[in-house]
Scaffold this motif. Structure first.
Motif, PDB file in Angstrom:
ATOM      1  N   ALA A  77      12.891   0.820  -5.476  1.00 51.89           N
ATOM      2  CA  ALA A  77      12.532   2.242  -5.384  1.00 51.89           C
ATOM      3  C   ALA A  77      11.335   2.572  -6.270  1.00 51.89           C
ATOM      4  O   ALA A  77      10.417   3.302  -5.861  1.00 51.89           O
ATOM      5  CB  ALA A  77      13.725   3.111  -5.756  1.00 51.89           C
ATOM      6  N   ALA A  78      11.323   2.025  -7.484  1.00 48.65           N
ATOM      7  CA  ALA A  78      10.201   2.274  -8.399  1.00 48.65           C
ATOM      8  C   ALA A  78       8.912   1.685  -7.842  1.00 48.65           C
ATOM      9  O   ALA A  78       7.845   2.307  -7.908  1.00 48.65           O
ATOM     10  CB  ALA A  78      10.505   1.701  -9.781  1.00 48.65           C
ATOM     11  N   CYS A  79       8.996   0.498  -7.283  1.00 48.31           N
ATOM     12  CA  CYS A  79       7.831  -0.150  -6.685  1.00 48.31           C
ATOM     13  C   CYS A  79       7.279   0.689  -5.538  1.00 48.31           C
ATOM     14  O   CYS A  79       6.073   0.970  -5.484  1.00 48.31           O
ATOM     15  CB  CYS A  79       8.219  -1.541  -6.189  1.00 48.31           C
ATOM     16  SG  CYS A  79       6.944  -2.366  -5.221  1.00 48.31           S
ATOM     17  N   LEU A  80       8.140   1.083  -4.630  1.00 45.54           N
ATOM     18  CA  LEU A  80       7.693   1.879  -3.484  1.00 45.54           C
ATOM     19  C   LEU A  80       7.096   3.209  -3.926  1.00 45.54           C
ATOM     20  O   LEU A  80       6.068   3.638  -3.397  1.00 45.54           O
ATOM     21  CB  LEU A  80       8.847   2.100  -2.505  1.00 45.54           C
ATOM     22  CG  LEU A  80       9.296   0.847  -1.763  1.00 45.54           C
ATOM     23  CD1 LEU A  80      10.562   1.130  -0.961  1.00 45.54           C
ATOM     24  CD2 LEU A  80       8.182   0.308  -0.875  1.00 45.54           C
ATOM     25  N   GLN A  81       7.708   3.847  -4.907  1.00 43.48           N
ATOM     26  CA  GLN A  81       7.169   5.117  -5.396  1.00 43.48           C
ATOM     27  C   GLN A  81       5.796   4.911  -6.035  1.00 43.48           C
ATOM     28  O   GLN A  81       4.872   5.689  -5.808  1.00 43.48           O
ATOM     29  CB  GLN A  81       8.122   5.778  -6.391  1.00 43.48           C
ATOM     30  CG  GLN A  81       7.716   7.200  -6.737  1.00 43.48           C
ATOM     31  CD  GLN A  81       7.670   8.098  -5.491  1.00 43.48           C
ATOM     32  OE1 GLN A  81       8.655   8.221  -4.774  1.00 43.48           O
ATOM     33  NE2 GLN A  81       6.525   8.699  -5.237  1.00 43.48           N
ATOM     34  N   PHE A  82       5.653   3.859  -6.816  1.00 42.99           N
ATOM     35  CA  PHE A  82       4.358   3.556  -7.436  1.00 42.99           C
ATOM     36  C   PHE A  82       3.293   3.331  -6.370  1.00 42.99           C
ATOM     37  O   PHE A  82       2.180   3.849  -6.459  1.00 42.99           O
ATOM     38  CB  PHE A  82       4.476   2.332  -8.350  1.00 42.99           C
ATOM     39  CG  PHE A  82       3.160   1.937  -8.962  1.00 42.99           C
ATOM     40  CD1 PHE A  82       2.704   2.573 -10.110  1.00 42.99           C
ATOM     41  CD2 PHE A  82       2.362   0.959  -8.383  1.00 42.99           C
ATOM     42  CE1 PHE A  82       1.478   2.232 -10.671  1.00 42.99           C
ATOM     43  CE2 PHE A  82       1.144   0.609  -8.936  1.00 42.99           C
ATOM     44  CZ  PHE A  82       0.701   1.250 -10.085  1.00 42.99           C
ATOM     45  N   LEU A  83       3.624   2.541  -5.348  1.00 46.63           N
ATOM     46  CA  LEU A  83       2.646   2.255  -4.298  1.00 46.63           C
ATOM     47  C   LEU A  83       2.288   3.502  -3.505  1.00 46.63           C
ATOM     48  O   LEU A  83       1.138   3.682  -3.104  1.00 46.63           O
ATOM     49  CB  LEU A  83       3.159   1.141  -3.386  1.00 46.63           C
ATOM     50  CG  LEU A  83       3.278  -0.230  -4.051  1.00 46.63           C
ATOM     51  CD1 LEU A  83       3.939  -1.225  -3.112  1.00 46.63           C
ATOM     52  CD2 LEU A  83       1.926  -0.740  -4.521  1.00 46.63           C
ATOM     53  N   LEU A  84       3.251   4.380  -3.293  1.00 52.00           N
ATOM     54  CA  LEU A  84       2.961   5.658  -2.620  1.00 52.00           C
ATOM     55  C   LEU A  84       2.054   6.532  -3.474  1.00 52.00           C
ATOM     56  O   LEU A  84       1.087   7.119  -2.979  1.00 52.00           O
ATOM     57  CB  LEU A  84       4.258   6.421  -2.337  1.00 52.00           C
ATOM     58  CG  LEU A  84       5.000   6.062  -1.075  1.00 52.00           C
ATOM     59  CD1 LEU A  84       6.331   6.795  -1.033  1.00 52.00           C
ATOM     60  CD2 LEU A  84       4.170   6.372   0.153  1.00 52.00           C
ATOM     61  N   ASP A  85       2.362   6.616  -4.753  1.00 48.25           N
ATOM     62  CA  ASP A  85       1.582   7.452  -5.664  1.00 48.25           C
ATOM     63  C   ASP A  85       0.189   6.891  -5.918  1.00 48.25           C
ATOM     64  O   ASP A  85      -0.694   7.608  -6.382  1.00 48.25           O
ATOM     65  CB  ASP A  85       2.302   7.619  -7.009  1.00 48.25           C
ATOM     66  CG  ASP A  85       3.574   8.433  -6.892  1.00 48.25           C
ATOM     67  OD1 ASP A  85       3.795   9.086  -5.847  1.00 48.25           O
ATOM     68  OD2 ASP A  85       4.370   8.401  -7.849  1.00 48.25           O
ATOM     69  N   ASN A  86       0.011   5.605  -5.647  1.00 48.81           N
ATOM     70  CA  ASN A  86      -1.266   4.923  -5.897  1.00 48.81           C
ATOM     71  C   ASN A  86      -1.735   4.242  -4.617  1.00 48.81           C
ATOM     72  O   ASN A  86      -2.070   3.056  -4.606  1.00 48.81           O
ATOM     73  CB  ASN A  86      -1.104   3.909  -7.032  1.00 48.81           C
ATOM     74  CG  ASN A  86      -0.779   4.585  -8.338  1.00 48.81           C
ATOM     75  OD1 ASN A  86      -1.656   5.080  -9.020  1.00 48.81           O
ATOM     76  ND2 ASN A  86       0.514   4.638  -8.659  1.00 48.81           N
ATOM     77  N   SER A  87      -1.771   5.003  -3.547  1.00 50.70           N
ATOM     78  CA  SER A  87      -2.059   4.443  -2.223  1.00 50.70           C
ATOM     79  C   SER A  87      -3.488   3.924  -2.086  1.00 50.70           C
ATOM     80  O   SER A  87      -3.813   3.282  -1.088  1.00 50.70           O
ATOM     81  CB  SER A  87      -1.744   5.467  -1.138  1.00 50.70           C
ATOM     82  OG  SER A  87      -2.544   6.623  -1.313  1.00 50.70           O
ATOM     83  N   ASP A  88      -4.336   4.169  -3.073  1.00 56.29           N
ATOM     84  CA  ASP A  88      -5.687   3.605  -3.033  1.00 56.29           C
ATOM     85  C   ASP A  88      -5.700   2.130  -3.406  1.00 56.29           C
ATOM     86  O   ASP A  88      -6.677   1.432  -3.142  1.00 56.29           O
ATOM     87  CB  ASP A  88      -6.623   4.384  -3.958  1.00 56.29           C
ATOM     88  CG  ASP A  88      -6.204   4.313  -5.423  1.00 56.29           C
ATOM     89  OD1 ASP A  88      -4.983   4.357  -5.697  1.00 56.29           O
ATOM     90  OD2 ASP A  88      -7.094   4.230  -6.289  1.00 56.29           O
ATOM     91  N   LEU A  89      -4.624   1.634  -4.013  1.00 60.69           N
ATOM     92  CA  LEU A  89      -4.568   0.221  -4.388  1.00 60.69           C
ATOM     93  C   LEU A  89      -4.469  -0.644  -3.136  1.00 60.69           C
ATOM     94  O   LEU A  89      -3.821  -0.277  -2.158  1.00 60.69           O
ATOM     95  CB  LEU A  89      -3.368  -0.056  -5.292  1.00 60.69           C
ATOM     96  CG  LEU A  89      -3.431   0.542  -6.695  1.00 60.69           C
ATOM     97  CD1 LEU A  89      -2.124   0.297  -7.433  1.00 60.69           C
ATOM     98  CD2 LEU A  89      -4.607  -0.026  -7.478  1.00 60.69           C
ATOM     99  N   SER A  90      -5.098  -1.797  -3.179  1.00 66.44           N
ATOM    100  CA  SER A  90      -5.005  -2.733  -2.065  1.00 66.44           C
ATOM    101  C   SER A  90      -3.587  -3.300  -2.001  1.00 66.44           C
ATOM    102  O   SER A  90      -2.778  -3.102  -2.912  1.00 66.44           O
ATOM    103  CB  SER A  90      -6.038  -3.847  -2.229  1.00 66.44           C
ATOM    104  OG  SER A  90      -5.832  -4.529  -3.442  1.00 66.44           O
ATOM    105  N   THR A  91      -3.290  -4.030  -0.954  1.00 68.83           N
ATOM    106  CA  THR A  91      -1.962  -4.604  -0.782  1.00 68.83           C
ATOM    107  C   THR A  91      -1.741  -5.697  -1.829  1.00 68.83           C
ATOM    108  O   THR A  91      -2.517  -6.643  -1.912  1.00 68.83           O
ATOM    109  CB  THR A  91      -1.805  -5.207   0.620  1.00 68.83           C
ATOM    110  OG1 THR A  91      -2.106  -4.200   1.587  1.00 68.83           O
ATOM    111  CG2 THR A  91      -0.387  -5.718   0.842  1.00 68.83           C
ATOM    112  N   PRO A  92      -0.688  -5.575  -2.620  1.00 69.87           N
ATOM    113  CA  PRO A  92      -0.442  -6.583  -3.660  1.00 69.87           C
ATOM    114  C   PRO A  92       0.316  -7.794  -3.119  1.00 69.87           C
ATOM    115  O   PRO A  92       0.923  -7.738  -2.047  1.00 69.87           O
ATOM    116  CB  PRO A  92       0.448  -5.823  -4.651  1.00 69.87           C
ATOM    117  CG  PRO A  92       1.246  -4.903  -3.770  1.00 69.87           C
ATOM    118  CD  PRO A  92       0.287  -4.481  -2.679  1.00 69.87           C
ATOM    119  N   GLU A  93       0.279  -8.857  -3.887  1.00 70.15           N
ATOM    120  CA  GLU A  93       1.230  -9.948  -3.688  1.00 70.15           C
ATOM    121  C   GLU A  93       2.540  -9.425  -4.256  1.00 70.15           C
ATOM    122  O   GLU A  93       2.543  -8.764  -5.301  1.00 70.15           O
ATOM    123  CB  GLU A  93       0.793 -11.196  -4.450  1.00 70.15           C
ATOM    124  CG  GLU A  93      -0.502 -11.793  -3.955  1.00 70.15           C
ATOM    125  CD  GLU A  93      -0.375 -12.367  -2.547  1.00 70.15           C
ATOM    126  OE1 GLU A  93       0.669 -12.971  -2.241  1.00 70.15           O
ATOM    127  OE2 GLU A  93      -1.316 -12.193  -1.765  1.00 70.15           O
TER     128      GLU A  93
END
Length: 132
Positions: free
Chosen positions: A43-59
């Motif tokens: 949940a924390a990971c998904l929220q971080f990625l949503l809040d920082n949607s400018d980041l490229s796709t991580p490994e």
């Protein structure tokens, strides 16, 4: 994961991220002796990625403790690795070029504070979708 899959939340790499998290979850579930993937970490990971949607796709990987780890790596001097410990806390390591040297730093902070902590290192120059 399923809740997020069916939500209206938008991010450019949603399908790829969800596919990897499902793979990790299935892998952990296959072996009853393995630690299961932490729902709080996911949940924390998904929220971080949503809040920082400018980041490229991580490994994306998992620790032996069941936490999700994301890594953005352009080269040996441009690396951001985040371990999501719970709903609100993460641990990070970053290597980033700075005018005359490579800064290497690590720490523990809240999910919402990481980008402001890393702002002086300008990770958007190499870890975002628009990075050159």
């Amino acid at each position: 994961i399923n809740e997020f899959r069916h939500s209206s939340a938008s991010m450019h790499n949603k399908a790829e991220v969800l596919e990897r998290l499902v793979q990790l979850n299935d892998f952990c579930a296959d072996d009853p002796e393995d630690v299961q993937l932490s729902p709080h970490s996911v949940a924390a990971c998904l929220q971080f990625l949503l809040d920082n949607s400018d980041l490229s796709t991580p490994e994306i990987a998992a620790t032996s403790g069941g936490n999700v780890v994301c890594q953005w790596r352009k080269d040996r001097n441009r690396n951001l690795t985040i371990e999501f410990l719970s709903d609100a806390i993460l641990r990070y390591v970053v290597f980033a070029p700075f005018p005359d040297e490579v800064i290497r730093t690590s720490g523990k902070c809240s999910v919402r504070d990481l980008r402001s902590i890393l702002a002086p290192l300008q990770i958007e120059r190499w870890a975002t979708c628009n990075a050159v």
